[in-house]
Design an enzyme around this catalytic site. Structure first.
Site, PDB file in Angstrom:
ATOM      1  N   ASN A  13      -4.350  -9.489   4.819  1.00 30.68           N
ATOM      2  CA  ASN A  13      -3.206  -8.599   4.608  1.00 30.68           C
ATOM      3  C   ASN A  13      -2.524  -8.371   5.949  1.00 30.68           C
ATOM      4  O   ASN A  13      -3.037  -7.645   6.792  1.00 30.68           O
ATOM      5  CB  ASN A  13      -3.730  -7.280   4.006  1.00 30.68           C
ATOM      6  CG  ASN A  13      -2.668  -6.207   3.940  1.00 30.68           C
ATOM      7  OD1 ASN A  13      -1.474  -6.482   4.075  1.00 30.68           O
ATOM      8  ND2 ASN A  13      -3.091  -4.965   3.722  1.00 30.68           N
ATOM      9  N   TRP A  14      -1.372  -8.999   6.116  1.00 34.34           N
ATOM     10  CA  TRP A  14      -0.691  -8.921   7.413  1.00 34.34           C
ATOM     11  C   TRP A  14       0.104  -7.620   7.587  1.00 34.34           C
ATOM     12  O   TRP A  14       0.676  -7.401   8.671  1.00 34.34           O
ATOM     13  CB  TRP A  14       0.240 -10.140   7.595  1.00 34.34           C
ATOM     14  CG  TRP A  14      -0.487 -11.451   7.677  1.00 34.34           C
ATOM     15  CD1 TRP A  14      -1.846 -11.638   7.663  1.00 34.34           C
ATOM     16  CD2 TRP A  14       0.096 -12.754   7.783  1.00 34.34           C
ATOM     17  NE1 TRP A  14      -2.141 -12.974   7.750  1.00 34.34           N
ATOM     18  CE2 TRP A  14      -0.971 -13.690   7.829  1.00 34.34           C
ATOM     19  CE3 TRP A  14       1.402 -13.242   7.838  1.00 34.34           C
ATOM     20  CZ2 TRP A  14      -0.751 -15.064   7.931  1.00 34.34           C
ATOM     21  CZ3 TRP A  14       1.616 -14.608   7.941  1.00 34.34           C
ATOM     22  CH2 TRP A  14       0.553 -15.511   7.993  1.00 34.34           C
ATOM     23  N   LYS A  15       0.173  -6.828   6.550  1.00 32.38           N
ATOM     24  CA  LYS A  15       0.891  -5.538   6.626  1.00 32.38           C
ATOM     25  C   LYS A  15       2.303  -5.751   7.196  1.00 32.38           C
ATOM     26  O   LYS A  15       2.912  -6.783   6.943  1.00 32.38           O
ATOM     27  CB  LYS A  15       0.078  -4.519   7.436  1.00 32.38           C
ATOM     28  CG  LYS A  15      -1.357  -4.418   6.921  1.00 32.38           C
ATOM     29  CD  LYS A  15      -2.119  -3.261   7.485  1.00 32.38           C
ATOM     30  CE  LYS A  15      -3.536  -3.285   6.887  1.00 32.38           C
ATOM     31  NZ  LYS A  15      -4.321  -2.117   7.246  1.00 32.38           N
ATOM     32  N   HIS A 100      -2.732  -0.415  -2.401  1.00 31.60           N
ATOM     33  CA  HIS A 100      -3.359  -0.329  -1.073  1.00 31.60           C
ATOM     34  C   HIS A 100      -3.279   1.124  -0.592  1.00 31.60           C
ATOM     35  O   HIS A 100      -2.292   1.814  -0.865  1.00 31.60           O
ATOM     36  CB  HIS A 100      -2.645  -1.269  -0.094  1.00 31.60           C
ATOM     37  CG  HIS A 100      -3.357  -1.363   1.214  1.00 31.60           C
ATOM     38  ND1 HIS A 100      -3.221  -0.400   2.188  1.00 31.60           N
ATOM     39  CD2 HIS A 100      -4.237  -2.275   1.693  1.00 31.60           C
ATOM     40  CE1 HIS A 100      -3.984  -0.730   3.225  1.00 31.60           C
ATOM     41  NE2 HIS A 100      -4.614  -1.859   2.951  1.00 31.60           N
ATOM     42  N   GLU A 102      -2.524   2.441   2.104  1.00 33.29           N
ATOM     43  CA  GLU A 102      -1.316   2.805   2.863  1.00 33.29           C
ATOM     44  C   GLU A 102      -0.142   3.048   1.916  1.00 33.29           C
ATOM     45  O   GLU A 102       0.730   3.877   2.198  1.00 33.29           O
ATOM     46  CB  GLU A 102      -1.000   1.710   3.897  1.00 33.29           C
ATOM     47  CG  GLU A 102      -1.987   1.775   5.057  1.00 33.29           C
ATOM     48  CD  GLU A 102      -2.279   0.452   5.724  1.00 33.29           C
ATOM     49  OE1 GLU A 102      -1.522  -0.516   5.528  1.00 33.29           O
ATOM     50  OE2 GLU A 102      -3.300   0.376   6.447  1.00 33.29           O
ATOM     51  N   GLU A 172     -11.917  -0.304  -0.408  1.00 33.48           N
ATOM     52  CA  GLU A 172     -11.480  -0.088   0.974  1.00 33.48           C
ATOM     53  C   GLU A 172     -11.556   1.402   1.315  1.00 33.48           C
ATOM     54  O   GLU A 172     -10.605   2.147   1.053  1.00 33.48           O
ATOM     55  CB  GLU A 172     -10.034  -0.564   1.139  1.00 33.48           C
ATOM     56  CG  GLU A 172      -9.849  -2.040   0.915  1.00 33.48           C
ATOM     57  CD  GLU A 172      -8.665  -2.569   1.714  1.00 33.48           C
ATOM     58  OE1 GLU A 172      -8.849  -3.521   2.466  1.00 33.48           O
ATOM     59  OE2 GLU A 172      -7.568  -1.988   1.601  1.00 33.48           O
ATOM     60  N   GLY A 178      -8.508  -0.111   9.736  1.00 33.59           N
ATOM     61  CA  GLY A 178      -7.805  -0.124  11.014  1.00 33.59           C
ATOM     62  C   GLY A 178      -8.431   0.769  12.069  1.00 33.59           C
ATOM     63  O   GLY A 178      -7.830   1.038  13.101  1.00 33.59           O
ATOM     64  N   SER A 222     -11.886  -2.805   8.545  1.00 36.28           N
ATOM     65  CA  SER A 222     -12.388  -3.272   9.849  1.00 36.28           C
ATOM     66  C   SER A 222     -13.360  -4.443   9.736  1.00 36.28           C
ATOM     67  O   SER A 222     -14.311  -4.546  10.519  1.00 36.28           O
ATOM     68  CB  SER A 222     -13.015  -2.109  10.638  1.00 36.28           C
ATOM     69  OG  SER A 222     -12.039  -1.112  10.882  1.00 36.28           O
ATOM     70  N   GLY A 243      -7.375  -6.821   7.364  1.00 31.64           N
ATOM     71  CA  GLY A 243      -6.110  -6.485   8.013  1.00 31.64           C
ATOM     72  C   GLY A 243      -6.064  -7.060   9.421  1.00 31.64           C
ATOM     73  O   GLY A 243      -5.681  -8.207   9.641  1.00 31.64           O
ATOM     74  N   GLY A 244      -6.508  -6.262  10.402  1.00 28.99           N
ATOM     75  CA  GLY A 244      -6.406  -6.625  11.812  1.00 28.99           C
ATOM     76  C   GLY A 244      -6.913  -8.028  12.133  1.00 28.99           C
ATOM     77  O   GLY A 244      -6.252  -8.790  12.851  1.00 28.99           O
TER      78      GLY A 244
HETATM   79  P1  PGA Z   1      -8.319  -3.583   8.586  1.00 25.47           P
HETATM   80  O1  PGA Z   1      -7.380  -3.425   7.286  1.00 25.47           O
HETATM   81  O2  PGA Z   1      -9.121  -4.856   8.376  1.00 25.47           O
HETATM   82  O3  PGA Z   1      -7.377  -3.675   9.734  1.00 25.47           O
HETATM   83  O4  PGA Z   1      -9.201  -2.389   8.618  1.00 25.47           O
HETATM   84  C1  PGA Z   1      -7.860  -3.692   5.994  1.00 25.47           C
HETATM   85  C2  PGA Z   1      -6.787  -3.426   4.962  1.00 25.47           C
HETATM   86  O5  PGA Z   1      -5.993  -2.491   5.145  1.00 25.47           O
HETATM   87  O6  PGA Z   1      -6.695  -4.125   3.947  1.00 25.47           O
END
Ligand code: PGA
Length: 269
Positions: A13-15, A100, A102, A172, A178, A222, A243-244
């Protein structure tokens, strides 16, 4: 032991990261890294809307699939700023992230809107990854199980068991996203098993189905090359939503390799 019949999935997930040329370059590096490989997990990249077409072009002749981070549930119409399922399909999108944290935290998405989006995804044959997970406050107040059960139950409201063949769920925990704080693998596995049981409970009137047992459940929060092996050893955890560590090929390719290694170990049992 993990069920070898359930697909193993590594999703990136590149956000709201990467402009078009950066996105193309990253997709090329990932596509190149998996070229010709056997026993791969399902690999899906979720770039921002603005790079979907460019990344889709790059991925066309690779084993890597394309996903979108969000969509509206309507087929089309006067909904300024929104993107419909059919528009995504037109760009070659196969997977869709739904709910998600966010989106829930910053954009007002609710369990009810997640349910509408899930129905829209299934209607249009987009493969949904429904995200659930508790906040730090909820975990500290021992509400994790109740929150996750409620999110899963609400997402699946009014759906029939036959409609769920392509469903994927991602656990999640919000406090792990993050932050560099990973949920312990055994605890993540416990919640993934709870999600499975909750899905089965939602359809318990039909005793012949244990649909929850066949649905891939991912962990997100993470995930990095140093955590993935232990996570993939867990019985109820079928992959990762990342994500990251999905933002560079150097971090993301080892996650795919770890899943490939896990798939091979399950095949050889
Ligand atoms: P993260 O994000 O790996 O940076 O914690 C995961 C996500 O939001 O799907």
């Amino acid at each position: 032991m993990s069920n070898p019949k359930r697909s193993k999935i590594i999703a990136g997930n590149w956000k709201m990261h990467k402009n078009r040329s950066e996105a193309k370059a990253l997709a090329e590096a990932i596509g190149h890294g998996v070229k010709g490989e056997k026993d791969l997990p399902i690999v899906v990249l979720f770039p921002p809307f603005t790079s979907l077409a460019a990344v889709g072009d790059v991925l066309r002749d690779t084993p890597v699939d394309l996903g979108a981070q969000n969509m509206d549930h309507h087929d089309g119409g006067a909904y300024t700023g929104e993107v419909s399922p059919t528009m995504l399909i037109d760009l070659g999108v196969e997977y869709i992230l739904i709910g998600h944290s966010e989106r829930r935290q910053f954009f007002g998405e609710t369990n009810a809107s997640v349910n509408l989006k899930l129905k829209a995804a299934l209607k249009h044959a987009l493969k949904p990854i429904v995200c659930v997970g508790e906040s730090l406050d909820e975990r500290e107040n021992n509400l994790t199980d109740a929150v996750v059960r409620r999110q899963v139950g609400a997402a699946l409201a009014d759906l029939e068991v036959e409609e769920l063949k392509t469903l994927i769920v991602a656990y999640e925990p919000v406090w792990a996203i993050g932050t560099g704080k990973t949920c312990e693998a055994a605890e993540a596995n416990r919640v993934c098993a709870l999600i499975r049981a909750t899905i089965n409970d939602c359809f318990r009137s039909d005793e012949s189905t244990q649909i929850g047992d066949s649905i891939p459940i991912l962990y997100g929060g993470s995930v990095k090359p140093s955590t993935i092996d232990e996570q993939l050893q867990q019985s109820d955890l079928d992959g990762a939503l990342v994500g990251g560590a999905s933002l560079t090929a150097e971090d993301f390719l080892p996650l795919i390799k770890s899943a490939q290694k896990r798939i091979r170990s399950l095949i050889s049992v």
